[in-house]
Design a protein around this motif. Sequence first.
Motif, PDB file in Angstrom:
ATOM      1  N   LEU A  99      66.990  77.690  24.432  1.00 35.36           N
ATOM      2  CA  LEU A  99      65.776  77.896  25.228  1.00 35.36           C
ATOM      3  C   LEU A  99      65.054  76.586  25.471  1.00 35.36           C
ATOM      4  CD1 LEU A  99      63.886  81.062  23.983  1.00 35.36           C
ATOM      5  CD2 LEU A  99      64.775  80.585  26.259  1.00 35.36           C
ATOM      6  N   TYR A 100      65.023  75.731  24.420  1.00 33.78           N
ATOM      7  CA  TYR A 100      64.269  74.491  24.531  1.00 33.78           C
ATOM      8  C   TYR A 100      64.901  73.514  25.501  1.00 33.78           C
ATOM      9  CZ  TYR A 100      61.851  76.501  20.593  1.00 33.78           C
ATOM     10  OH  TYR A 100      61.129  77.346  19.821  1.00 33.78           O
ATOM     11  N   VAL A 107      64.494  76.003  29.411  1.00 31.87           N
ATOM     12  CA  VAL A 107      63.160  76.150  29.981  1.00 31.87           C
ATOM     13  C   VAL A 107      62.660  74.855  30.636  1.00 31.87           C
ATOM     14  CG1 VAL A 107      60.752  76.637  29.426  1.00 31.87           C
ATOM     15  CG2 VAL A 107      62.551  78.144  28.577  1.00 31.87           C
ATOM     16  N   PRO A 108      62.783  73.694  29.972  1.00 34.41           N
ATOM     17  CA  PRO A 108      62.378  72.462  30.669  1.00 34.41           C
ATOM     18  C   PRO A 108      63.170  72.234  31.954  1.00 34.41           C
ATOM     19  CG  PRO A 108      62.610  72.042  28.345  1.00 34.41           C
ATOM     20  CD  PRO A 108      63.128  73.427  28.566  1.00 34.41           C
ATOM     21  N   VAL A 163      64.264  74.561  33.914  1.00 36.38           N
ATOM     22  CA  VAL A 163      63.629  75.465  34.879  1.00 36.38           C
ATOM     23  C   VAL A 163      62.368  74.829  35.435  1.00 36.38           C
ATOM     24  CG1 VAL A 163      62.375  77.650  35.075  1.00 36.38           C
ATOM     25  CG2 VAL A 163      64.582  77.597  33.917  1.00 36.38           C
ATOM     26  N   ILE A 164      61.569  74.277  34.544  1.00 39.44           N
ATOM     27  CA  ILE A 164      60.319  73.650  34.989  1.00 39.44           C
ATOM     28  C   ILE A 164      60.617  72.521  35.982  1.00 39.44           C
ATOM     29  CG2 ILE A 164      58.261  72.400  34.215  1.00 39.44           C
ATOM     30  CD1 ILE A 164      58.111  75.138  33.129  1.00 39.44           C
ATOM     31  N   VAL A 185      61.571  73.969  39.303  1.00 33.56           N
ATOM     32  CA  VAL A 185      60.374  74.475  39.995  1.00 33.56           C
ATOM     33  C   VAL A 185      59.600  73.311  40.611  1.00 33.56           C
ATOM     34  CG1 VAL A 185      58.124  75.547  39.645  1.00 33.56           C
ATOM     35  CG2 VAL A 185      60.163  76.581  38.652  1.00 33.56           C
ATOM     36  N   ALA A 234      61.281  72.260  43.675  1.00 31.35           N
ATOM     37  CA  ALA A 234      61.038  73.210  44.761  1.00 31.35           C
ATOM     38  C   ALA A 234      59.660  72.998  45.364  1.00 31.35           C
ATOM     39  CB  ALA A 234      61.188  74.642  44.252  1.00 31.35           C
TER      40      ALA A 234
END
Lengths: 808, 58
Positions: free
Chosen positions: B4-5, B8-9, B11-12, B15, B18
Amino acid sequence: MNTKMEQNCFHCGLPVPATASYSVDINGRQEPMCCRGCQAVAQAIVNNGLTAFYEQRTGVSPKGSEQLPEILKQMELYDRQDLQNSFVEINENEVREASLMLEGIVCSACVWLNEKHVNALPGVVEFHINYSTQRARLRWDDSQIHLSDILKAISEIGYIAHPYNPDHQEQIHRKERQKSLRRIFIAGIGMMQVMTFAVALYAGAYQDMDQTTKIFFWWISLLIATPVVLYAAQPFFVSAWRDLKSRHLGMDVPVSLAIGGAYLASVWATVTQQGEVYFDSVSMFTFFLLTGRFLEMSARQRAGQAAEELMRLLPAFALRKTAEGEEMIPVADLVVGDQVVIKPGDIVPVDGTVVEGSSSVDESLLTGESKALRRINGDFLVGGSVNIESPLLMRVDKIGEETVHASIVRLLDRAQTEKPEIARIADRVAGWFVAALLIVATVVAWWWWQHAPEDAFWIVLATLVVTCPCALSLATPAAIAAATSTLTRLGVLTTRGHALETLSRVNHIVFDKTGTLTEGRLKLEQIKILHESDEVSCLAIAAALESWSEHPIAKILSRNKSKTITATGINAIAGKGVEGIIDNRRYRIGSYDFVSGLYTDAVDPVTSDRRCSQVYLGNEKHMLAVFILSDAIRTGAQEALRTIKKQGIAIHLLSGDDSETVESVAQTLELQNYKARMLPEDKLAYVQDLQSKGHVVAMVGDGVNDAPVLARAQVSLAMGGGTQLAHASADMILLSEELQHLPESIHMARRTLGIIRQNLFWAVLYNVTAIPLAASGFIAPWMAALGMSASSLLVVLNALRLKKLTGQ
Amino acid sequence: MPSLYLIVPIVILLVALAVWLFMWAVKSGQFEDLEGPAHRILLDDDLKPDQEKDKNPD
């Protein structure tokens, strides 16, 4: 109609007169053309290899007009340096840039045709048309081509381009739009991301997610939701602050309170690692509200643009008479006392007085009077009216802001600002709501502080979140946004948010006649033969004579012009008619008295029927024929009005025309309430009178003269073909021009109101049941968050039912 | 759940990319005319009158 008219013009779609013989070779076929203008335009399109236009277009093109040398010469004035200063930007290397307004764009193929044609000109750097606004950016190299050449090239293919100064307003609109788009995007993407984590958190609540992961997700959600609240939701905070400063509670106050409160509580929860977070609800709520407001803004801007185009009513140049002769100058340079020559067909640039000449002028754009008026020495001329017959010399009396034209615009502005009563009511309700909410929260806080101070914060928070007016504040805008987009598909553009709400409550509709219930232009209805002749030859003679006159009626008759018959010795007498010689015979066409003055035999006059315009044709012996022209009632008008009556709405007809014409239309349409010879002031008074009796009045109109009434009525609709000013002052625009869409819109509006009521009922029910539960501590904050999101979603989904178009 | 660690970054970052792309698109005026391009793509610029038979009749 009695004449033989089987063919329609390939270019403009109008019927081809029996006597015309124009055609153009398009893709190997001889296609019929109705006039020389259309022929020239079609030929230019073919010559430039752009025939694909005819296959791709989805609407008919505007009627082509012949390129008159004086108009072409007028275009050259746009090349003058001093004039270009106001609307042309000069970049380096002689490249110049200007904005053009285009007239005649009906479908995407028109855009393609113009771009292809203009971009092919040597020296044009870039020509790009914005399809939505029908405006173009043009960049060209002035050392290779002049602006006037480009304008001429556009008029060659049948369109009209006006250079204009993209003023301040337009740039503000663009910035506003860009800002809103950015905000919506931030809120949207933030919502999607936070939701992903929220789903994991909700699932984790049941599957024992470990504390570290949960807190990690909270921090990530906080990171993503922060720009949503601080940037995307900013307009709500700003407007709420403005409301508070002016000491009144608008809808934005509870909205900001909900967003700000839920966000701050979530931040507090994340930092202290206890309680619950609401980042998903906050982002979703912001996104929905922003989207609704964006749609409303777009519609409003589109309508605002129309107002700006009103200036097109007035010409850019005027012909000033000086001691040395005549000179063409920009209208802006005119001063009071100047003498201006107005040629037949020209638009009067400013207000003034006739000092020389006599002619008839068409003031229909300003007053709605469909018949031409006589103007002689000493008479007043209104800027914006059109000179029809002979040249006039005018002394300039009023310019700029003092003209009648400008005052109509001001009248409209004022009426528009007086309007938003309904919006105020919604705000007042919100005010009460937020006051009640704050009181409840305070009471709850005080009570729990006394009894269980350790739970107090979370219970108060749950109460605040549960009572969040999200569903309540989305109830109306969501339904209106859905209904608006459905109506737009139908061809009915809603430009103001309150229009639908008001339309559903309307119980009186006031119609204008010309251009609204009728087509707005005269058509040859019938030819009565009076003396041994036939229709075709009478039409040909009439056309040959009338082609010398600029009178609007003459223009209709001269459409049947044939090449074989020409008239000589023409003598046009203003206000009476035309005399000419054809095959050694003297003919006259025009009013009864004028034509009957030519012969001595007393022939019994034709019964005068003032409901329509009549034109007489006679020779030296007797009267030959009478042409009856009338303004035809729109197809489907009768049916539409009948449906409206069935909906329980009273119909009124107010017109500036004479009583006979109005009476005949009222009879055909089975209307009991009608009034003729109404000035804009009279119409305004009539509507105000209805309103003072407590009625909700809708106005349907099309002209500049209708504009103040359109603005005054609680809700107003303008016809798509109407003037720009009418568009600007109307709440809705019938782009389809189908009167049948009017009862459909009313039906839609009533359905919308039904949905809004359901939404409000649900939102209130939810809040009323949830508040006691939350206040008594039964609702955990995460349940409150879920409930808040679910109630908003339900409202939005219910509103989306309006996307479906159902019959009545 | 150490993955996850990492995810998630990422993904950030995606984003953020984008958002940056969208901001650029808004700034360059791509949202100014939302109807035109949809129509424009249907009208082929290279179409010559003698090539028209290749096109779908409608």
